[in-house]
Motif scaffolding. Structure first.
Motif, short mmCIF file in Angstrom:
data_model
loop_
_atom_site.label_atom_id
_atom_site.label_comp_id
_atom_site.label_asym_id
_atom_site.label_seq_id
_atom_site.Cartn_x
_atom_site.Cartn_y
_atom_site.Cartn_z
N MET A 4 0.82 -1.26 -0.05
CA MET A 4 0.06 -0.06 0.15
C MET A 4 0.75 1.23 -0.15
O MET A 4 1.64 1.36 0.91
CB MET A 4 -0.96 -0.10 1.20
CG MET A 4 -1.79 1.28 1.18
SD MET A 4 -3.00 1.04 2.76
CE MET A 4 -3.81 2.34 2.49
N THR A 5 0.55 2.17 -0.89
CA THR A 5 1.30 3.50 -1.09
C THR A 5 1.09 4.40 0.09
O THR A 5 -0.22 4.84 0.48
CB THR A 5 1.08 4.12 -2.40
OG1 THR A 5 1.38 2.93 -3.43
CG2 THR A 5 2.35 5.31 -2.36
N ARG A 6 2.19 4.88 0.84
CA ARG A 6 1.80 5.80 1.73
C ARG A 6 1.64 7.26 1.21
O ARG A 6 2.03 7.46 0.31
CB ARG A 6 3.10 5.76 2.53
CG ARG A 6 2.98 6.80 3.92
CD ARG A 6 4.02 6.53 4.90
NE ARG A 6 5.58 6.87 4.39
CZ ARG A 6 5.85 8.22 4.45
NH1 ARG A 6 5.17 9.08 5.12
NH2 ARG A 6 7.12 8.37 4.23
N THR A 7 0.68 7.79 1.89
CA THR A 7 0.31 9.27 1.58
C THR A 7 1.51 10.24 1.68
O THR A 7 2.29 10.14 2.92
CB THR A 7 -0.96 9.82 2.54
OG1 THR A 7 -1.77 8.99 2.24
CG2 THR A 7 -1.46 11.36 2.11
N LEU A 8 1.73 10.91 0.50
CA LEU A 8 2.83 12.24 0.56
C LEU A 8 2.37 12.92 1.62
O LEU A 8 1.59 13.66 1.41
CB LEU A 8 3.00 12.39 -0.83
CG LEU A 8 4.21 13.60 -1.17
CD1 LEU A 8 5.48 12.75 -0.74
CD2 LEU A 8 4.12 14.03 -2.45
#
Length: 316
Positions: free
Chosen positions: A1-5
């Motif tokens: 899951m891509t972490r929020t920038l």
């Protein structure tokens, strides 16, 4: 899951809303440093306010600097030392030496630095760039650029000693365009009407800068901060050996400094998308750190020409 920038925004002036809107459109988590105007922005966009600069940097993956020009060097270096990537509004710094220092620091730290020259992302200017690169008008021989409107409200813009100035703040957009379209510059000539007094500009001022490019082309750039209510207008004409290309914002819908909402996606969204994509993929953005330094170098030469009343050569 891509972490929020996580993006820390430093600055709350007129350019803040399009930066915040662009970042939120990309799904970023935005925090803003507390300063004049920050509370209104935080309420408007439902973003967090952080009281301390170091705390903001520490809690961010990417620092977006839109504060007055004379603060860019210090803030950028603080962020870079903490291993944070940086977006920095034009101009990258007040001097070529400071701009180069920021670039070296980012390179040494292994972080990304994105100079924000948003005119590269205006569709009309991008189409001209693509046509020039495709050879549609042959070799570029002359470029004419103009950018005129009501002067900004904040006093620092008119104080060259505080990092302001018509050429440094406004005309750098078109200086960057000239470099982008015609390449490196050999010499710079500049005149200004009225001249600054002890580094402070009158509220109504115009300037003209002429660039002699190493490839043989000449760029003629006009800029002006005029009285309140003056409509903002930009124009570009690129003349080549087999044709010419032009754009005049007076012939297109606009809302102040930006196209109207129905004229297409905001150039700020396009710019920030480019930066975030380049950051995620490790690819190049449309403007490089070195090009940010080049624009500041030409601006510096223009001010030296104003002071000396003669053309100023730029070393290779």
């Amino acid at each position: 899951m891509t972490r929020t920038l996580r993006v820390g925004l430093i600055g709350s002036g007129g350019i803040a809303p399009p930066h915040i809107e662009g970042l939120l459109a990309l799904g970023a988590q935005v925090s803003i440093l507390r300063r004049t105007g920050a509370a209104e922005l935080a309420a408007r966009y439902d973003v967090e306010i952080v009281d301390d600069l170091e705390a903001l940097i520490e809690s961010s993956d990417l620092v977006d600097i839109i504060s007055p020009t004379h603060t860019h060097r210090d803030i950028a270096l603080r962020a870079i030392r903490r291993g944070r990537h940086v977006i920095c509004e034009k101009p990258l710094a007040t001097t070529p030496e400071d701009a180069a220092t920021i670039v070296r620091a980012a390179t040494d730290a292994g972080v990304r630095l994105f100079p924000a020259h948003v005119v590269r992302y205006f569709p009309e200017y991008w189409r001209i760039k693509q046509a020039v690169d495709a050879g549609d008008i042959g070799a570029v021989s002359e470029i004419r650029l103009s950018r005129v409107g009501a002067g900004p409200e904040a006093p620092w813009f008119f104080d060259e000693n505080a990092g302001g100035g018509l050429i440094r703040d406004l005309m750098i957009h078109d200086i960057d365009q000239a470099l982008w379209l015609a390449g490196p510059v050999a010499s710079v000539s500049a005149v200004q009407d009225q001249p600054s007094a002890a580094g402070v500009l009158p509220r109504s001022v115009t300037a003209d800068v002429v660039l002699a490019h190493r490839g043989g082309a000449v760029s003629r750039i006009h800029g002006g901060w005029l009285g309140a209510g003056t409509p903002f207008r930009t124009a570009i004409e690129v003349v080549g050996t087999t044709g010419r290309l032009r754009h005049d914002s007076a012939e297109a819908p606009a809302d102040g400094y930006l196209p109207t909402a129905d004229a297409g996606e905001s150039p700020y969204v396009i710019q920030l998308t480019d930066f975030v994509t380049a950051l995620g993929n490790g690819t190049d953005a449309r403007i490089s750190p070195a090009e940010g330094v080049s624009a500041v170098t030409v601006v510096d030469a223009a001010y030296r020409s104003l002071a000396s009343h003669v053309p100023v050569r730029i070393r290779r």
